[in-house]
Write an enzyme that holds these catalytic residues in place. Structure first.
Site, PDB file in Angstrom:
ATOM      1  N   ASP A  93     -65.226 -33.568 -18.307  1.00 29.68           N
ATOM      2  CA  ASP A  93     -65.263 -32.512 -18.996  1.00 29.68           C
ATOM      3  C   ASP A  93     -65.476 -32.544 -20.622  1.00 29.68           C
ATOM      4  OD1 ASP A  93     -64.793 -29.634 -18.934  1.00 29.68           O
ATOM      5  OD2 ASP A  93     -62.465 -29.991 -19.378  1.00 29.68           O
ATOM      6  N   ASP A 115     -71.562 -31.548 -23.214  1.00 26.52           N
ATOM      7  CA  ASP A 115     -71.530 -30.169 -24.077  1.00 26.52           C
ATOM      8  C   ASP A 115     -72.133 -30.211 -25.134  1.00 26.52           C
ATOM      9  OD1 ASP A 115     -70.756 -27.855 -25.233  1.00 26.52           O
ATOM     10  OD2 ASP A 115     -68.680 -28.223 -24.866  1.00 26.52           O
ATOM     11  N   ASN A 275     -63.311 -23.569 -14.003  1.00 28.20           N
ATOM     12  CA  ASN A 275     -62.654 -24.659 -14.668  1.00 28.20           C
ATOM     13  C   ASN A 275     -61.018 -24.105 -14.851  1.00 28.20           C
ATOM     14  OD1 ASN A 275     -64.948 -26.208 -14.662  1.00 28.20           O
ATOM     15  ND2 ASN A 275     -64.634 -26.544 -17.112  1.00 28.20           N
TER      16      ASN A 275
HETATM   17  P1  13P Z   1     -58.509 -23.190 -19.384  1.00 26.97           P
HETATM   18  O1  13P Z   1     -57.997 -23.401 -20.634  1.00 26.97           O
HETATM   19  O2  13P Z   1     -58.895 -21.380 -19.549  1.00 26.97           O
HETATM   20  O3  13P Z   1     -57.796 -23.532 -18.104  1.00 26.97           O
HETATM   21  O4  13P Z   1     -59.825 -23.824 -19.124  1.00 26.97           O
HETATM   22  C1  13P Z   1     -60.084 -25.114 -18.845  1.00 26.97           C
HETATM   23  C2  13P Z   1     -61.501 -25.671 -19.162  1.00 26.97           C
HETATM   24  O5  13P Z   1     -62.580 -24.712 -19.390  1.00 26.97           O
HETATM   25  C3  13P Z   1     -61.756 -27.203 -18.937  1.00 26.97           C
HETATM   26  O6  13P Z   1     -63.017 -27.227 -19.366  1.00 26.97           O
HETATM   27  O1  G3H Z   2     -61.450 -27.352 -22.070  1.00 28.57           O
HETATM   28  C1  G3H Z   2     -60.646 -28.121 -22.184  1.00 28.57           C
HETATM   29  C2  G3H Z   2     -59.567 -28.762 -21.364  1.00 28.57           C
HETATM   30  O2  G3H Z   2     -58.808 -27.784 -21.097  1.00 28.57           O
HETATM   31  C3  G3H Z   2     -59.252 -30.030 -21.652  1.00 28.57           C
HETATM   32  O3  G3H Z   2     -58.175 -29.922 -22.412  1.00 28.57           O
HETATM   33  O4  G3H Z   2     -58.933 -31.561 -24.195  1.00 28.57           O
HETATM   34  O5  G3H Z   2     -56.673 -30.800 -24.228  1.00 28.57           O
HETATM   35  O6  G3H Z   2     -57.765 -32.365 -22.495  1.00 28.57           O
HETATM   36  P1  G3H Z   2     -58.118 -31.525 -23.589  1.00 28.57           P
HETATM   37 ZN    ZN Z   3     -63.745 -26.282 -20.722  1.00 27.62          ZN
END
Ligand code: 13P
Ligand code: G3H
Ligand code: ZN
Length: 330
Positions: A93, A115, A275
């Protein structure tokens, strides 16, 4: 070098095609620990939903990258043990560099996000293309992003949305070769998406935020018909969790998330990956706080992480069955 194929994982290509054609979205749930992973897998097996296990760079730092990868490998076996083989994608991610994406690909990820949305357009194109070239040599799928979401992302706060410019998508997709595209149409990261003041009350008295920009989504779909679209920042911030957290000593400010009906509508379009991270954090925190408040003598972590895992499982089942429509599609 470990290929995801040896681990029993799949990339997202086939899943996205079926989701776009079938009018549903695959859940992409973030995990950082064992209880979250158990809840995701048991919920998705029970509802027969394909799933994307999402690992952020923050999760890699928190839990250790090697452990996380073995946990995902274990998840494939765990799903089998539970009695139904669902397709499982292991996805990076918000990858922010070529090196990080390469490292994940080499250690068994089946999908990565690069990203470059915060970069100038041409730099985003160049970086994304470089990741795609490496990833495709290993049959790993790549998600790129155009447009910037408001909210918190890896401790970077963007005050306002920069919506995706539909006129850019054909150029971006064709020059980079990405397999899916994350867009900005009004969702945002984190648990604090809209204040009550930014919302209006519907006929049932429920606070509703400004709608997502479905007009932009439609323009994008016209330009790249059937191309897999991703929505980040799609937590709905269930109000019962905020209330439970605050009832048992928490101090969360009022916040409204993305209404489920809007996500359901998006899932019926080319949006094929949604997500969700923050809703899981809220569910877990609410359950743990409730145990701490009601059973202050409890000190066995299983006695508070167990209920948290149960609550998470309920949440994830609700998402696949009632919001994304992925239940029964595995
Ligand atoms: P939320 O913070 O809305 O759960 O989004 C998560 C996300 O986009 C992870 O990439
Ligand atoms: O988009 C971000 C996700 O919610 C992951 O969050 O970077 O705190 O693990 P994090
Ligand atoms: Zn995200």
């Amino acid at each position: 070098m470990v290929s995801y194929k040896e681990l029993g994982l799949v990339n997202s290509r086939e899943l996205f095609k079926k989701a776009v054609d079938g009018g549903y979205a695959i859940p992409a749930f973030n995990f950082n620990n064992m209880e979250q992973l158990q809840a995701i897998i048991s919920a998705c097996v029970e509802t027969k939903s394909p799933v994307i296990l999402q690992v952020s760079s923050g999760a890699r730092k928190y839990a250790n990258q090697t452990l996380l990868r073995y946990m995902a490998q274990g998840a494939v076996q765990y799903a089998k043990e539970l009695g139904y083989e669902i397709p499982i994608v292991l996805h990076l991610d918000h990858g922010d560099s070529f090196e990080l994406c390469k490292d994940c690909i080499n250690s068994g990820f089946s999908s990565v996000m690069i990203d470059g949305s915060h970069l100038p357009y041409e730099e985003n194109v160049a970086l994304t293309k470089k990741v795609v070239e490496y990833a495709h040599q290993h049959d790993v799928t790549v998600e790129g992003e155009l447009g910037v979401l408001a909210g918190i992302e890896d401790e970077v706060q963007a005050e306002h949305h920069t919506y995706t410019e539909p006129d850019d998508v054909v150029d971006f997709v064709s020059r980079t070769g990405v397999d899916s595209l994350a867009i900005s149409i009004g969702t945002s990261h984190g648990a604090f998406k809209f204040t009550p003041e930014q919302c209006t009350r519907n006929k049932d008295g429920v606070l509703v935020p400004p709608p997502l920009r479905f007009d932009i989504l439609e323009e994008i779909e016209k330009r790249i018909p059937g191309f897999p679209i991703v929505l980040h920042g799609s937590s709905s911030v269930p109000q019962q969790y905020v209330a439970t957290i605050n009832q048992y000593g928490g101090k969360l400010k009022d916040s409204i998330g993305i209404p489920e009906e809007q996500l359901r509508k998006a899932a019926k379009s080319a949006v094929c990956k949604i997500n969700i991270d923050s809703d899981g954090r809220l569910a877990m925190t609410a359950a743990v706080r409730e145990v701490f408040a009601n059973k202050p003598a409890e000190f066995d972590p299983r006695k508070y992480l167990g209920p948290a895992r149960e609550e998470l499982k309920k949440l994830y089942m609700h998402k696949t069955e009632k919001v994304l429509g992925s239940a029964g599609k595995a």
